[in-house]
Design an enzyme around this catalytic site. Structure first.
Site, PDB file in Angstrom:
ATOM      1  N   ARG A  13     120.902  54.138  47.666  1.00 30.86           N
ATOM      2  CA  ARG A  13     121.102  53.700  46.325  1.00 30.86           C
ATOM      3  C   ARG A  13     122.323  55.308  45.610  1.00 30.86           C
ATOM      4  NH1 ARG A  13     120.738  50.028  44.475  1.00 30.86           N
ATOM      5  NH2 ARG A  13     120.740  50.435  42.384  1.00 30.86           N
ATOM      6  N   LYS A  85     124.312  57.938  64.146  1.00 28.42           N
ATOM      7  CA  LYS A  85     122.877  58.383  64.459  1.00 28.42           C
ATOM      8  C   LYS A  85     123.231  60.230  64.016  1.00 28.42           C
ATOM      9  CE  LYS A  85     119.265  55.210  65.660  1.00 28.42           C
ATOM     10  NZ  LYS A  85     117.983  54.782  66.222  1.00 28.42           N
ATOM     11  N   CYS A 158     118.985  65.823  39.984  1.00 26.60           N
ATOM     12  CA  CYS A 158     119.450  64.459  39.148  1.00 26.60           C
ATOM     13  C   CYS A 158     119.172  65.352  38.121  1.00 26.60           C
ATOM     14  CB  CYS A 158     118.685  63.234  39.320  1.00 26.60           C
ATOM     15  SG  CYS A 158     117.428  62.621  39.962  1.00 26.60           S
ATOM     16  N   THR A 159     116.887  65.817  38.335  1.00 26.96           N
ATOM     17  CA  THR A 159     116.549  66.204  36.991  1.00 26.96           C
ATOM     18  C   THR A 159     117.068  67.237  36.754  1.00 26.96           C
ATOM     19  OG1 THR A 159     114.625  65.387  37.898  1.00 26.96           O
ATOM     20  CG2 THR A 159     114.421  66.793  35.952  1.00 26.96           C
ATOM     21  N   GLY A 218     110.616  70.097  41.374  1.00 28.58           N
ATOM     22  CA  GLY A 218     111.378  71.353  41.327  1.00 28.58           C
ATOM     23  C   GLY A 218     113.019  71.973  40.705  1.00 28.58           C
ATOM     24  N   ARG A 240     106.177  59.665  37.361  1.00 22.27           N
ATOM     25  CA  ARG A 240     106.566  58.803  38.521  1.00 22.27           C
ATOM     26  C   ARG A 240     105.917  57.289  36.707  1.00 22.27           C
ATOM     27  NH1 ARG A 240     110.450  58.935  42.824  1.00 22.27           N
ATOM     28  NH2 ARG A 240     110.627  61.593  42.371  1.00 22.27           N
ATOM     29  N   ASN A 322     119.225  58.268  36.337  1.00 25.41           N
ATOM     30  CA  ASN A 322     118.812  59.767  37.543  1.00 25.41           C
ATOM     31  C   ASN A 322     120.196  58.960  39.106  1.00 25.41           C
ATOM     32  OD1 ASN A 322     116.368  57.619  36.190  1.00 25.41           O
ATOM     33  ND2 ASN A 322     116.871  57.651  39.003  1.00 25.41           N
TER      34      ASN A 322
END
EC number: 1.2.1.12
Length: 341
Positions: A13, A85, A158-159, A218, A240, A322
């Site tokens: 995303r 990887k 994002c928060t 956090g 959520r 977000n």
């Protein structure tokens, strides 16, 4: 000055939306993407079609092991695709990718993320909170970046990017004695579509589309790392909720200096129109969450939703996409770091 060359590790995303933001802002050049789990034709599909942000308003194709991303009026991006990887094995240097966005969610410590430096990257930006890498929130503390020592940095969460600009404005003008934050947060890929086992708290594994799920975050404590004078003064939690994107912060604080709600609105609007323009926004409209899908700001103050019990005790509300708002800040942070050498 030439644009910073950027590599993206992890085409999920945030990785895909960082690329969209890079195309839109046209301030950096994406030259490489690494993802061991997605073939190049699948990358084209995932980038082109997005259930939340809509179809990409440009063209995306591939030629051999290069993605070609183009949009009218914007620079085109020819992007080398790697499938490793092991982050230490990615040849970032071969395409001059000086800045790497670490967006797998796996390599979030300085030690793990610094593996990218072995492949020729000069700086790594972790698109998540980090236990030990310095955290920078654009518009709040990004100017404290130390070019000679900070080779692996975190763009925080994002928060935190939503909360910190608002907390800074309020603390600078009125002083925050203490506060509690709640984020009503859209679902993310770590949640389950139906009930299943969870590695952390049991209720984290309950069906994301069926439930409001109390969860830990956090983000509020992290503000104390970004704004040291608020260290120990804020904590928070999350709910959520079953929406695909856009979240909202509720910040309830005790103020040192009494302030009317009009006083608060004035200083937030002044910051949004001035030093925090593009980071913090201000609205008096009767908005709801979908109004902010694909909004590039970190934090949009909702003047009409805020309440006050008395001049020293207030609840402030601020929205954020977000996914997309955060991805824009990743691009902005890279742009700033690039100017510092």
């Amino acid at each position: 000055m030439s644009k910073a060359n950027v590599g993206i590790n992890g085409f999920g995303r945030i990785g895909r939306l960082v690329l969209r933001a890079a195309v839109e802002k046209d301030t950096v050049q994406v030259v490489a993407v690494n993802d061991p789990f997605i073939t190049i034709d699948y990358m084209v599909y995932l980038f082109k079609y997005d259930s939340t942000h809509g179809q990409f308003k440009g063209t995306v194709t591939y030629d051999g092991d290069f993605l070609i991303v183009q949009k009218d009026g914007k620079s085109s991006h020819k992007i080398k695709v790697f499938n490793s990887k092991d982050p230490a094995a990615i040849a970032w240097g071969s395409v001059k990718a000086d800045f790497v966005v670490e967006s797998t969610g796996v390599f979030t410590t300085k030690e793990k993320a610094s593996a990218h430096l072995q492949g020729g990257a000069k700086k790594v930006i972790i698109s998540a909170p980090s236990a030990d890498a310095p955290m920078y929130v654009v518009g709040v503390n990004h100017e404290k970046y130390d070019a000679s020592n900070d080779h692996v940095v975190s763009n925080a969460s994002c928060t935190t990017n939503c909360l910190a600009p608002l907390a800074k404005v309020i603390n600078d003008n009125f002083g925050i004695i203490e506060g509690l934050m709640t984020t009503v947060h859209a679902v993310t890929a770590t949640q389950k579509t139906v009930d299943g086992p969870s590695g952390k708290l049991w209720r984290d594994g309950r069906g994301a589309g069926q439930n409001i799920i109390p969860a830990s975050t956090g983000a509020a404590k992290a503000v104390g790392k970004v704004i040291p004078e608020l260290n120990g003064k804020l904590t928070g939690m999350a709910f959520r909720v079953p929406t695909p994107d856009v979240s909202v912060v509720d910040l309830t604080v005790r103020l040192e200096k009494p302030a009317s709600m009009d006083d608060i609105k004035k200083v937030v609007k002044a910051a949004a129109d001035g030093p925090m323009k593009g980071i913090l926004a201000y609205t008096e409209d009767q908005v709801v969450s979908t109004d902010f899908v694909s909004d590039p700001h970190s934090s949009i103050f909702d003047a009409g939703a805020c309440i006050s019990l008395n001049p020293n005790f207030v609840k402030l509300v601020s929205w954020y996409d977000n996914e997309y708002g955060y991805s824009n800040r990743v691009v902005d942070l890279i742009g700033y770091i690039a100017t510092r050498g």
